[in-house]
Enzyme design. Structure first.
Site, short mmCIF file in Angstrom:
data_model
loop_
_atom_site.label_atom_id
_atom_site.label_comp_id
_atom_site.label_asym_id
_atom_site.label_seq_id
_atom_site.Cartn_x
_atom_site.Cartn_y
_atom_site.Cartn_z
N ARG A 4 0.83 -1.22 0.00
CA ARG A 4 0.00 0.00 0.00
C ARG A 4 0.86 1.26 0.00
O ARG A 4 0.45 2.30 -0.49
CB ARG A 4 -0.92 -0.02 1.23
CG ARG A 4 -2.21 0.76 1.03
CD ARG A 4 -3.17 0.56 2.19
NE ARG A 4 -2.56 0.85 3.46
CZ ARG A 4 -2.68 0.11 4.57
NH1 ARG A 4 -3.39 -1.00 4.53
NH2 ARG A 4 -2.11 0.46 5.68
N TYR A 17 -13.72 20.13 -13.84
CA TYR A 17 -14.18 18.79 -14.21
C TYR A 17 -15.42 18.44 -13.37
O TYR A 17 -15.43 18.63 -12.15
CB TYR A 17 -13.02 17.83 -13.94
CG TYR A 17 -13.29 16.38 -14.19
CD1 TYR A 17 -13.59 15.90 -15.46
CD2 TYR A 17 -13.19 15.46 -13.15
CE1 TYR A 17 -13.79 14.55 -15.67
CE2 TYR A 17 -13.39 14.10 -13.37
CZ TYR A 17 -13.70 13.66 -14.64
OH TYR A 17 -13.90 12.32 -14.85
N ASP A 20 -5.32 21.66 -11.70
CA ASP A 20 -5.60 20.42 -12.45
C ASP A 20 -5.02 20.57 -13.86
O ASP A 20 -5.56 21.33 -14.68
CB ASP A 20 -7.12 20.16 -12.49
CG ASP A 20 -7.45 18.83 -13.16
OD1 ASP A 20 -6.61 18.29 -13.92
OD2 ASP A 20 -8.58 18.33 -12.93
N LYS A 38 -5.35 9.90 -18.85
CA LYS A 38 -5.53 10.57 -20.14
C LYS A 38 -4.25 10.47 -20.98
O LYS A 38 -3.93 9.40 -21.46
CB LYS A 38 -5.97 12.01 -19.90
CG LYS A 38 -7.11 12.17 -18.89
CD LYS A 38 -8.44 11.72 -19.45
CE LYS A 38 -9.54 11.59 -18.40
NZ LYS A 38 -9.82 12.80 -17.62
C1 LIG Z 1 -10.61 12.91 -16.49
C2 LIG Z 1 -10.32 14.06 -15.63
C3 LIG Z 1 -10.23 13.91 -14.24
C4 LIG Z 1 -10.50 12.59 -13.56
O1 LIG Z 1 -9.60 11.61 -13.93
P1 LIG Z 1 -9.95 10.04 -13.78
O2 LIG Z 1 -8.61 9.42 -13.99
O3 LIG Z 1 -10.94 9.71 -14.82
O4 LIG Z 1 -10.48 9.84 -12.41
C5 LIG Z 1 -9.93 15.01 -13.49
N1 LIG Z 1 -9.73 16.21 -14.06
C6 LIG Z 1 -9.81 16.40 -15.38
C7 LIG Z 1 -9.59 17.75 -15.95
C8 LIG Z 1 -10.12 15.33 -16.21
O5 LIG Z 1 -10.24 15.53 -17.53
#
Ligand SMILES: *Cc1c(COP(=O)(O)O)cnc(C)c1O
Length: 390
Positions: free
Chosen positions: A59, A112, A183, A208
């Site tokens: 963990r 988001y 972010d 992503k």
């Molecule tokens: C997709 C996304 C997230 C969340 O990511 P996950 O890996 O799907 O949990 C957070 N912020 C932004 C800007 C995103 O595009």
């Protein structure tokens, strides 16, 4: 937490991404780190059981995780990295680490969607007030209160792609002793460096662009501030967050080719965006790298490039027609997310939830993620879609 630096720093990003996190202790002579599938990690002697910095339990991470953390630190120019099992958890973890009942946080109105839902639902339950602000706010200092603990920035904003004045916002937050969290999923850290623009913490959905393969979920929280890093780590430990070593390995494998993929996605996306902008069915394209974008000058100042994700507003059309447009596409998958090798498209109107700075859209909003297909093929595919609008 992994450390950046060494002789790799000073080299270009592509070089650093190819070579970081690869010391022999992590790779055991292979090109790649070993995947250590472990809950228990045995130590050599009893004095190691409680020693700091020793891998002891899955963990808390293994060498596979440390290799990924080192490479992500190179990407964002950070000294410390905390992995999270999803991007959403990377967004929420620093807020949870910084706040307690009675506190106040500022969250951009175009964040988001699930980040917004967390702020509206869980933070509320925990007694933390989340106030949404206009991403184009000129002076955020007027919104800072004595109990404000964090400013959450996302730029370009999800779905509507406004660019915020990040250096002004992070400076105002820092002057007031408030932590700024950015972010950076859109740029993946390739063409935008929020830590260098004054952000205290940068978060990413590595599901992503870092992954690039649409086959793994992950997130990362990065900072240069040792105290903040410790608080984030403590919160992750208290919550019991764990990232699978197989996922860490898969993400690292994607990260090695990130810069090359991003260059291709970015160039193709600009081609497709320019092609769409002159189509009669399209009201306008929302792409920060196009001079027509309302915040183009800010983008030019603070970004060194663009990713492959942008929006477009169609001329007014009934929802059925918008569905016909999307259903006619063969190369674009209809699906959420972005950053993969495959192009994606969605219509966004059911998702746009704003309370402060409602965007005025002349027609249906579509979001497009450009992958690695040839842009001419993608335009031809979109042409069939646009024909279905008639
Ligand atoms: C997709 C996304 C997230 C969340 O990511 P996950 O890996 O799907 O949990 C957070 N912020 C932004 C800007 C995103 O595009």
């Amino acid at each position: 937490m992994a450390k950046a630096g060494g002789k790799n720093s000073g080299r270009k990003l592509g070089t650093r991404l190819a070579h970081s996190g690869r010391d022999r202790g992590l790779t055991r002579g292979g090109v790649n780190p070993t995947v250590q599938r472990a809950s228990t990690i045995l130590v050599e002697s009893a004095d190691q059981l409680y020693a700091p910095g020793v891998w002891t339990y899955g963990r808390h991470g293994t060498g596979t995780h440390d290799a990924l953390k080192a490479a992500l630190c190179e990407l964002e120019g950070a000294a410390h990295c905390q992995l999270a099992p999803s991007g959403l958890l990377a967004c929420t973890l620093p807020i949870l680490a910084l706040t307690t009942a009675g506190d106040h946080v500022l969250v951009t109105d175009n964040c988001y969607g699930p980040t917004r839902r967390f702020a509206e639902r869980m933070l509320k339950r925990l007694g933390v007030e989340a106030e949404f602000y206009d991403p184009r706010i000129k002076d955020i200092s007027a919104k800072l209160r004595p109990n404000t603990k964090a400013v959450f920035i996302e730029s370009p904003g999800s779905l509507t792609f406004e660019i915020s004045d990040t250096p002004a916002m992070t400076a105002a937050a820092r002057a007031a002793g408030v932590v700024s969290i950015f972010d950076n999923s859109w740029s993946a850290g390739v063409c935008h460096k929020p830590l260098a623009l004054g952000a205290d913490i940068v978060v990413q959905s590595t599901s992503k662009y870092v992954s690039g393969g649409a086959d793994v979920l992950g997130g990362a929280v990065l900072t240069n501030d040792a105290k903040l890093a410790e608080r984030v780590k403590e919160t992750a430990t208290d919550l019991g967050l764990a990232v699978s070593p197989d996922d860490a390995y898969t993400l690292l494998r994607g990260l090695r080719t990130l810069e090359t993929r991003m260059a291709q996605c970015s160039a193709s996306a600009l081609d497709v965006a320019r092609w769409l902008a002159q189509r009669p069915e399209v009201d306008h394209v929302i792409h920060p790298a196009l001079p027509s974008h309302a915040d183009h000058e800010l983008w030019k100042r603070d970004f060194s490039g663009a990713s492959g994700l942008f929006g477009l507003v169609l001329k007014p059309a009934a929802p059925k027609k918008v569905h016909a447009f999307l259903d006619a596409l063969e190369l674009f998958g209809l699906g959420f997310s972005y950053g993969g090798f495959e192009s994606l498209a969605i219509h966004c109107d059911p998702q746009v939830k704003r309370t402060v700075a409602k965007p005025t859209l002349a027609g249906p909003l579509i979001r497009i993620s450009i992958g690695l297909e040839d842009p001419a093929d993608l335009c031809a595919d979109l042409e069939s879609g646009l024909a279905a609008l008639k």
